[in-house]
Design an enzyme around this catalytic site. Sequence first.
Site, PDB file in Angstrom:
ATOM      1  N   ASP A  31       0.859  -1.189   0.000  1.00 55.00           N
ATOM      2  CA  ASP A  31       0.000   0.000   0.000  1.00 55.00           C
ATOM      3  C   ASP A  31       0.897   1.241   0.000  1.00 55.00           C
ATOM      4  O   ASP A  31       1.877   1.316   0.736  1.00 55.00           O
ATOM      5  CB  ASP A  31      -0.914  -0.016   1.230  1.00 55.00           C
ATOM      6  CG  ASP A  31      -2.065   0.955   1.092  1.00 55.00           C
ATOM      7  OD1 ASP A  31      -3.228   0.498   1.010  1.00 55.00           O
ATOM      8  OD2 ASP A  31      -1.821   2.192   1.069  1.00 55.00           O
ATOM      9  N   GLN A  95     -14.608   2.445   1.053  1.00 56.19           N
ATOM     10  CA  GLN A  95     -13.907   1.804  -0.059  1.00 56.19           C
ATOM     11  C   GLN A  95     -13.643   2.876  -1.109  1.00 56.19           C
ATOM     12  O   GLN A  95     -14.574   3.517  -1.604  1.00 56.19           O
ATOM     13  CB  GLN A  95     -14.757   0.678  -0.667  1.00 56.19           C
ATOM     14  CG  GLN A  95     -14.054  -0.018  -1.826  1.00 56.19           C
ATOM     15  CD  GLN A  95     -14.866  -1.151  -2.439  1.00 56.19           C
ATOM     16  OE1 GLN A  95     -15.957  -1.479  -1.963  1.00 56.19           O
ATOM     17  NE2 GLN A  95     -14.344  -1.743  -3.495  1.00 56.19           N
ATOM     18  N   SER A  96     -12.374   3.086  -1.433  1.00 57.83           N
ATOM     19  CA  SER A  96     -12.028   4.185  -2.344  1.00 57.83           C
ATOM     20  C   SER A  96     -11.655   3.699  -3.742  1.00 57.83           C
ATOM     21  O   SER A  96     -11.636   4.490  -4.677  1.00 57.83           O
ATOM     22  CB  SER A  96     -10.881   5.015  -1.760  1.00 57.83           C
ATOM     23  OG  SER A  96      -9.708   4.235  -1.649  1.00 57.83           O
ATOM     24  N   HIS A 101     -10.079  -5.623  -2.939  1.00 58.57           N
ATOM     25  CA  HIS A 101      -8.698  -5.752  -2.453  1.00 58.57           C
ATOM     26  C   HIS A 101      -8.719  -6.112  -0.979  1.00 58.57           C
ATOM     27  O   HIS A 101      -9.424  -5.504  -0.188  1.00 58.57           O
ATOM     28  CB  HIS A 101      -7.885  -4.483  -2.698  1.00 58.57           C
ATOM     29  CG  HIS A 101      -8.565  -3.212  -2.277  1.00 58.57           C
ATOM     30  ND1 HIS A 101      -9.584  -2.637  -3.012  1.00 58.57           N
ATOM     31  CD2 HIS A 101      -8.388  -2.419  -1.201  1.00 58.57           C
ATOM     32  CE1 HIS A 101      -9.986  -1.539  -2.411  1.00 58.57           C
ATOM     33  NE2 HIS A 101      -9.285  -1.382  -1.299  1.00 58.57           N
ATOM     34  N   HIS A 103      -6.776  -5.924   2.382  1.00 53.88           N
ATOM     35  CA  HIS A 103      -5.650  -5.271   3.068  1.00 53.88           C
ATOM     36  C   HIS A 103      -5.066  -6.304   4.034  1.00 53.88           C
ATOM     37  O   HIS A 103      -5.802  -6.857   4.866  1.00 53.88           O
ATOM     38  CB  HIS A 103      -6.128  -4.094   3.917  1.00 53.88           C
ATOM     39  CG  HIS A 103      -6.685  -2.929   3.170  1.00 53.88           C
ATOM     40  ND1 HIS A 103      -5.983  -1.750   2.980  1.00 53.88           N
ATOM     41  CD2 HIS A 103      -7.901  -2.725   2.592  1.00 53.88           C
ATOM     42  CE1 HIS A 103      -6.726  -0.878   2.321  1.00 53.88           C
ATOM     43  NE2 HIS A 103      -7.909  -1.444   2.085  1.00 53.88           N
TER      44      HIS A 103
HETATM   45  P1  AMP Z   1      -9.694   1.280   0.240  1.00 55.84           P
HETATM   46  O1  AMP Z   1      -9.806   2.597   0.927  1.00 55.84           O
HETATM   47  O2  AMP Z   1     -10.032   0.106   1.084  1.00 55.84           O
HETATM   48  O3  AMP Z   1     -10.405   1.281  -1.092  1.00 55.84           O
HETATM   49  O4  AMP Z   1      -8.130   1.078  -0.050  1.00 55.84           O
HETATM   50  C1  AMP Z   1      -7.456   1.621  -1.138  1.00 55.84           C
HETATM   51  C2  AMP Z   1      -6.012   1.617  -0.770  1.00 55.84           C
HETATM   52  O5  AMP Z   1      -5.245   1.823  -1.940  1.00 55.84           O
HETATM   53  C3  AMP Z   1      -5.596   2.701   0.229  1.00 55.84           C
HETATM   54  O6  AMP Z   1      -5.097   2.101   1.417  1.00 55.84           O
HETATM   55  C4  AMP Z   1      -4.538   3.496  -0.525  1.00 55.84           C
HETATM   56  O7  AMP Z   1      -3.485   3.926   0.305  1.00 55.84           O
HETATM   57  C5  AMP Z   1      -4.078   2.485  -1.556  1.00 55.84           C
HETATM   58  N1  AMP Z   1      -3.471   3.052  -2.745  1.00 55.84           N
HETATM   59  C6  AMP Z   1      -3.886   4.136  -3.455  1.00 55.84           C
HETATM   60  N2  AMP Z   1      -3.087   4.348  -4.518  1.00 55.84           N
HETATM   61  C7  AMP Z   1      -2.154   3.360  -4.497  1.00 55.84           C
HETATM   62  C8  AMP Z   1      -1.040   3.027  -5.331  1.00 55.84           C
HETATM   63  N3  AMP Z   1      -0.731   3.737  -6.421  1.00 55.84           N
HETATM   64  N4  AMP Z   1      -0.276   1.966  -4.990  1.00 55.84           N
HETATM   65  C9  AMP Z   1      -0.578   1.225  -3.878  1.00 55.84           C
HETATM   66  N5  AMP Z   1      -1.618   1.488  -3.070  1.00 55.84           N
HETATM   67  C10 AMP Z   1      -2.390   2.540  -3.363  1.00 55.84           C
END
Ligand code: AMP
Length: 115
Positions: A31, A95-96, A101, A103
């Site tokens: 991450d 969820q962004s 995915h 974690h």
């Molecule tokens: P979520 O909020 O559960 O959707 O998690 C998305 C995750 O993707 C977050 O923890 C971000 O820090 C991570 N993230 C965003 N951009 C990248 C990237 N380019 N490489 C690796 N992780 C990323």
Amino acid sequence: MAEDTLFDKILRKDISADIVHEDDDVLAFRDINPQAPTHVLVIPKQKLESFADLAEADPEAVGRYMGAVARVARQLGLEERGYRIVFNTGPEAQQSVQYIHAHILGGRQLTWPPG
Ligand code: AMP
């Protein structure tokens, strides 16, 4: 049609990532904004948008995904001390990225309840 997300681009290697494991079924990468000393994301190569989609997914593929998550956690050396698996799912879980995915979080004492 499903959105082309950041993780689709990482999977295609259009965007670089710190990859810790790749096989026929999954890709695992660190991450970019780690919330623990070890923070790795594991995505299935066969795309689903969220954990909720596992309800209709092929049980064999789901099993391969979950097994891969456990093996990546083991490979990262987290098994003895313990670790947490989180699937943020939908808006209230923040969820962004609309690509499922897992974690994997570990390497420190984690607290409960989560925020
Ligand atoms: P979520 O909020 O559960 O959707 O998690 C998305 C995750 O993707 C977050 O923890 C971000 O820090 C991570 N993230 C965003 N951009 C990248 C990237 N380019 N490489 C690796 N992780 C990323």
